[in-house]
Structure formats: structure tokens, C-alpha cells
Design an enzyme around this catalytic site. Sequence first.
Site, PDB file in Angstrom:
ATOM      1  N   GLY A   1       0.815  -1.205   0.000  1.00 20.89           N
ATOM      2  CA  GLY A   1       0.000   0.000   0.000  1.00 20.89           C
ATOM      3  C   GLY A   1       0.848   1.253   0.000  1.00 20.89           C
TER       4      GLY A   1
ATOM      5  N   GLY B   1       0.282   5.563   0.969  1.00 18.90           N
ATOM      6  CA  GLY B   1      -0.627   6.569   1.475  1.00 18.90           C
ATOM      7  C   GLY B   1       0.019   7.932   1.538  1.00 18.90           C
ATOM      8  N   ALA B   2      -0.671   8.833   2.258  1.00 22.33           N
ATOM      9  CA  ALA B   2      -0.206  10.219   2.318  1.00 22.33           C
ATOM     10  C   ALA B   2       1.121  10.353   3.043  1.00 22.33           C
ATOM     11  CB  ALA B   2      -1.275  11.070   3.009  1.00 22.33           C
TER      12      ALA B   2
ATOM     13  N   GLY C   1       3.514   7.752   3.435  1.00 24.24           N
ATOM     14  CA  GLY C   1       4.593   6.888   2.988  1.00 24.24           C
ATOM     15  C   GLY C   1       4.086   5.589   2.408  1.00 24.24           C
TER      16      GLY C   1
ATOM     17  N   VAL D   1       3.795   1.306   2.479  1.00 20.46           N
ATOM     18  CA  VAL D   1       3.662   0.208   3.440  1.00 20.46           C
ATOM     19  C   VAL D   1       4.151  -1.084   2.795  1.00 20.46           C
ATOM     20  CG1 VAL D   1       2.107  -1.018   4.991  1.00 20.46           C
ATOM     21  CG2 VAL D   1       1.646   1.364   4.410  1.00 20.46           C
TER      22      VAL D   1
ATOM     23  N   LYS E   1       5.523   0.676   7.734  1.00 15.42           N
ATOM     24  CA  LYS E   1       5.314   1.924   6.991  1.00 15.42           C
ATOM     25  C   LYS E   1       6.607   2.731   6.997  1.00 15.42           C
ATOM     26  CE  LYS E   1       1.446   4.267   7.348  1.00 15.42           C
ATOM     27  NZ  LYS E   1       0.944   4.455   5.980  1.00 15.42           N
TER      28      LYS E   1
ATOM     29  N   ASP F   1      -7.287  12.622   8.542  1.00 17.14           N
ATOM     30  CA  ASP F   1      -7.395  11.991   7.217  1.00 17.14           C
ATOM     31  C   ASP F   1      -8.290  10.752   7.290  1.00 17.14           C
ATOM     32  OD1 ASP F   1      -5.033  10.812   4.650  1.00 17.14           O
ATOM     33  OD2 ASP F   1      -7.017  11.747   4.508  1.00 17.14           O
TER      34      ASP F   1
END
Length: 780
Positions: free
Chosen positions: A498, A500-501, A503, A505, A524, A619
Site C-alpha cells: 500500500g 498513502g499520504a 509513505g 507500506v 510503513k 485523514d
Amino acid sequence: MAFLLLFLLSFVFNSANAQPRSPIIEPGSSLSPNNNSYWLSESGQFAFGFYPYGNGYSVGIWFENIPQNTVVWTFNRDDPPFTGDATLLLSTQGRLVVRPTQGQEVLIADVGNAASSASMLDSGNFVLFGSSSEIIWQSFDFPTDTILPSQRLVNNNLVSNVSETNHSSGKFLITMQLDGNLVQYPVGAVEMVFGYWNSKTYGAGNGVSLNLDSDGHLYLQNATGFNITSLNNKVAASGKPIYRATIDADGIFRLYSHSSNRSDNWFIEWSSSDNKCDPIGLCGQNSYCVSMEGEPVCQCPPRFVYIDEEHKDLGCRKNYSLVACTGRNYQTFNFSKLVDFSWKDSDSYLDVSARTENDCRSECLRDCNCDAALYNNQSCKKLKLPLRFGRRDTSSQTITLLKTGGELAGPGTGKRKLRIDILITSLALAFSTLAFLVLAAIGILKYRSRVREYRSHVQEYERILHSVNNRIAEDVALKSFTFEELKDATNNFVDEIGKGAYGTVFRGLISDGNSDGERMVAIKRLEKVVAEGERDFRNEMRAIGKTHHKNLVRLLGYCYDGTNRLLVYEYMKNGSLADFLFKSKLKINWEGRVEIILNIARGLCYLHEECETQIIHCDIKPENILMDEKGYAKIADFGLAKLLMPNQSKTYTGIRGTRGYVAPEWHRNLAITVKADVYSFGIMLFEIVCCRRSVEADVPENEQVLAHWVYDCFKANEVEKLVRNEEVSKSKLERMVKVGLWCTQDEASSRPSMKKVTLMLEGTVNIPDPPLLSSFVSSP
């Protein structure tokens, strides 16, 4: 001599790389997916064991010596895959089981007697032997979608896969019936009228079996061993081909061959149909199948649109709204007409005689329950939506009449009738309101007394819970990792799961402190964090580490090594809520969605009001809600935006969060409080209720912004439009919508706290109607 040397080298090389073959499997033998082990048949043709599937592994049988590794049998195909730490075992007690590291073992072969041994046979049949070497269980008795040479199908079914990559049970089956007929049906509609192919052997009697010979001959044989019919001509042997007969995901039963003389692909020797639109039910509700250049295409009737443009086989939905039918305003409706299409007419709730098409139209027009009518040869069948099993059928001579919206007939007549109806409805509503007020006045004192009693219990419970949580937090410490440790744990950060905002994962394995084994974790690697010193970073990590709640993803450790900053979380095997809502074909039912909303609300309530250091998430969105193996929703990425410490300013610099979820105050440079999370939660609540994104472009203009559409439906008392084709209590749906509308109020002060939101969702407190969008009122 050189040739002999080359032969010997080849033999040594092949022997060194071959999987050890054990035709007889003794009790105590086991397999694990991590070392890619399996049990081979003596010739190496078939393998039994774990194979990669989805996010884990399934147990099955496949062709091992051909490139495709085609799976021909799967155990418990509709269950979730096993994790990489599971073990397949023929126990010393003679039981064939899958044993996960956590949870109960899963029994594969349910037999009364203990097995003395097992074997993967060259026929593709996995068997268990009893003490006298007799077969006490065999995979051939429990077929999935395929039969192999020497396998017989008697009084049993083959069920298609969902797709080539999804081995769950699909839409179609082929069954060997007791009457001797081999028939194909859509799953869930095993009725003679829906059989779309059959062997024409009705009346051959019980005991008829479907058989496949090693020479590719597919035939039916009766109980005495007499071949009653051949489904195909015998295949000319060439290059020692192997065969299988499979009901494919598209609903067609096919015989395949694979030969070393041909390419690596399977070759179709025979199929039950050449028209790929023949399988009934290939297209979903309110849609029909049309063949285009030999390929099936699902299409929608006039004034219908696809439920999902990317998955057109899911069916179609209405692209119009009907005025409420009262039995008097039938002039307001029109019809769309289709000719030469067949549907599942047994869904009709009333059959009436009609001399003409217009008579049938009139019968449906006057009936408020009638959404569609099928007219054929003076017969009129009334149906409700959705229509099922649609396909073009020129032989049916059926006319389909679909009721749609239209203009009022006559100048002023319809309007006058409509106004009378509105007057009657208003009077009834006023009377109901008066009766409700009387009852409310009687019960209000009792209600207040119970609320006071409830609040005192809640306060005592929270005091005890807070004390327990503090003690737990003091006993739990985060582990500090070096960068090299986490680099090794992730195999140099190759398994990305994954982004995300904050960093990327990665999936990783770390040593389990309570045993000699390893634990799967999510690591992460932070990329966009504000630069701060090691001391500040560790303080923030300790604050996050003290948060412990069943609806929060748990932080296990961290790394601060130069410029490298990483966080180690518990691994959530079922992915994000976004995957379930927007990508999965399987829709979460209403009760499941309500439970998910409650899980998230309780987690946010803890972050805002119950943990030692108040945390604003900043978020909240479905991508940051992860699902564990039990289906519980857990909030991820909390505390990464910025901790709201008691001595800090309440104003954040720069807009954080994701477009479509951020509260209005972010754009106005106003103080950011926990109410920003409440707004994001409200938007996400609407998405969970409606199973769609907050902003979509490929829907009618008035539905593109979900929050606005929800408000319009609530204002018009039409909230049922939000959950089309789903049976949901209107009162429960309205409760959810009202909570969401309060959460998404423009003014932060008008939004309730997450504690109040949780109480409203649980039904503990009453929910007043939310104000108009232009109103400014105090929080409920």
C-alpha cells in the site's frame, strides 16, 4: 562416449531439481506453503497441496507438469484462503487437516475411520486408505468444476468458478440428474424451464453417470455399464494428450486437451454450446446478453444504466424516478418496449389474459405493483423489478413493457388529482403527528429517568475502563528497531502492500517475542513527515503507543535511524474498507455496514476523548480503515498528522487530509479541532451506507456529490433511493442519514462530538432532524 556423459549429466541435473515424490503418504507427513511443498503423483502429472490464491493459499489438486499449473480441484473453495503459516497434515491419528498457527484446525476429509496412509494418484484423485488398504475417502467424490479421465459424475454437480483467477463458486452448474439427464442451469434456479443445455437422455433412469476416457471420449453410461450416448466423437490420439472436462466461468461445459505436440495452451475439443449467450444468467438483473463478433455483451434496456461500468455483467439499474403511484395518477406513466427478449417469467406475481398488447399495457398501468409486463399470445404476466435471466430470443415472440415516468395527461386534470392526494396525505400526517405528541408526552418522564440512570452507569464504566487502560498502557512498551533489521524483515522493501499520504507500506516478518516463530507485520516507511529531533519523534511514538483500542490498528514498534523513520504495525490481512466498498463484487450487507460504522465511531471517540493524549486524525477515509480477520474495522494512521498536545495551538498549518473528506474550516484558515474528523466521518458514513464514492462523475448530475444527494433524498423523504435494490428498514436508514447530516454541518460548532455520534448510532439518545443547509443551530 560423449553422448553417454551428456545423458548422465542430464540425469543428475534433473534428479537434483525434482520435487521428492512420495506416492504413499504416511501419518505424520505435513506440508507448508512457505517452502512450496506438495505431494506429487508417481509420474509427476498431478500435485496435491497448497497453491497461491488471493492474499494467501488454498488447498487443491493441479496439473504439475504443464506450464499453466491448471487447478482441477479445490478444498472449501468459498472459504477465505489460508495464511502462509498454515500446515497441511496427515496426523498420526489418521486425520487430514489444515492446522493454522492460530484458531481451530480445519478437517479436509470427514471419514469415520482413521486413515492409515494417503496417496496422490496418477489419475488426479487424492485418496485416503484404511487399515486394509481400501479407499475410505477420495477427492473424485467431491468435484468442483472439473472431471478427469476415469472420474465418474453420478447424482452430483460441477459448479463453475467465478473467473479464471477466482476459484469461488460461480454462476453456473452442470448436474447429473436422477432421471438420467445431464443438464446445465444457472445456480439458484435449478428448474426445468431454466436448463439451457441438456444431453437429451431424460428417462434413462437413476444411476446414469458422466464419464471421460483417457482417449478423450466424453459419454453417459447407465447403471448396468451400457453407454447410452456420446457427447463427442473420440479424439484422434496425437502426442499423448491429457484431457479434462470443465464447466467454465462463462457457463459453457468444455472438453480440453493438452499435448506436447501443440502449444502450451489447452485446446478445446468439444463444447456444449457455440453461442456464448446461451447460458441463462450470464448477465445480471435488468440486463440481457447480445452476441457481438462471437463474444457475449451484457446490455441495458432503454432508460436503464449499468450498475458498474467496469463490470457490466453485474446488471443494470433504472436511470429515472417514478412519481409515487397512488392508483389514481396512472396517466403519469409511460412504457419502454422491447421485442423478442425472454426473462424469468416465473417471477411474475400475477398472470392475466389480455387480447392485445395495449390491453396488457393498461393492466400494468393501473397496477401500482407492476414495474414491467410480458405480453405473448394473449397472455400478460405482471412483474416487479428486477428482471432476471434476460437474453435475446427471436423464437419467444415476447413483448417486454417497462413502466417509466412520463407527463401528466390532460390540461389540469392530473394536477388537481395530485393536489387532492397531497391534501389527504397532509391531513393523515397531521393526525399521526398529534397522536405521536400525545404518546411522547406520556413517555417523556420515564425516558428521562432511564437516560439519567444510563448516564450514571456509563460514567462509572468509563472511569473503570480508563483506569484499566492506563494500567495496560504503562505495562506495554514499543520496540525500537534498527533500519537494517526492518530492511531484512521486508527482504529489502520488495513486498509493497500500500501507499498513502505519509509513505509506503511493506509486508514483513519479525521475530515473535513470545516464541521462536515469526510474526507478519505491516511496516510503513515514512516519507512526508515534518523534520524533528529524535527526542520529539520518540515522544510522539510513545504517545501513539499508549493508544490501545480494539478499533485502532496497533503500533508495535518504530525505527529512528538517521533520515530513516519507520513504523511497525500489526498486519491486517483483509485490506482496507475501500477495497470492500468499491472494488469487491461481494457487497457488504446492511447489518455488516452498520457494524463497521459503529466500529469506526468508537475508535474515533477513543482518540478524541478517552486516550491519554487527545489525537486528531486529519485523514479519515475508507483507505485508512483496515479490516481484520474477524471483519472488525480498525482505524489506521492515527497520530501521524500531528498530536494535539495540551500546550499546543489548535491551529494546523496547511490543508491536510484527502479531497472530498476535508472539513470546510481547512479552507477558511480557521482553528482545527476534533470536529474536522467528525465531518470526514460523516462523509465516509454516507459512502458506507450507499456503497459508492463521495464524488462520482458517471451518475446523474444530481447524484454526483453524495452529501448533496443524501440531503436532497432526506428532504424529499426518499432515503430509500440511497440503497436501491436492498431491503433496509426505512427508520434505521433514516437514523444513519440523520447522523451523517449532523456530522457534515458547515459550522464545526454545529457538529456533535464523536461520543454523541456513537450514542446516536447505538440508539441510546434521540436524534433531532438536522437543520437546513443555510441554518446555524447549536449542536444536538
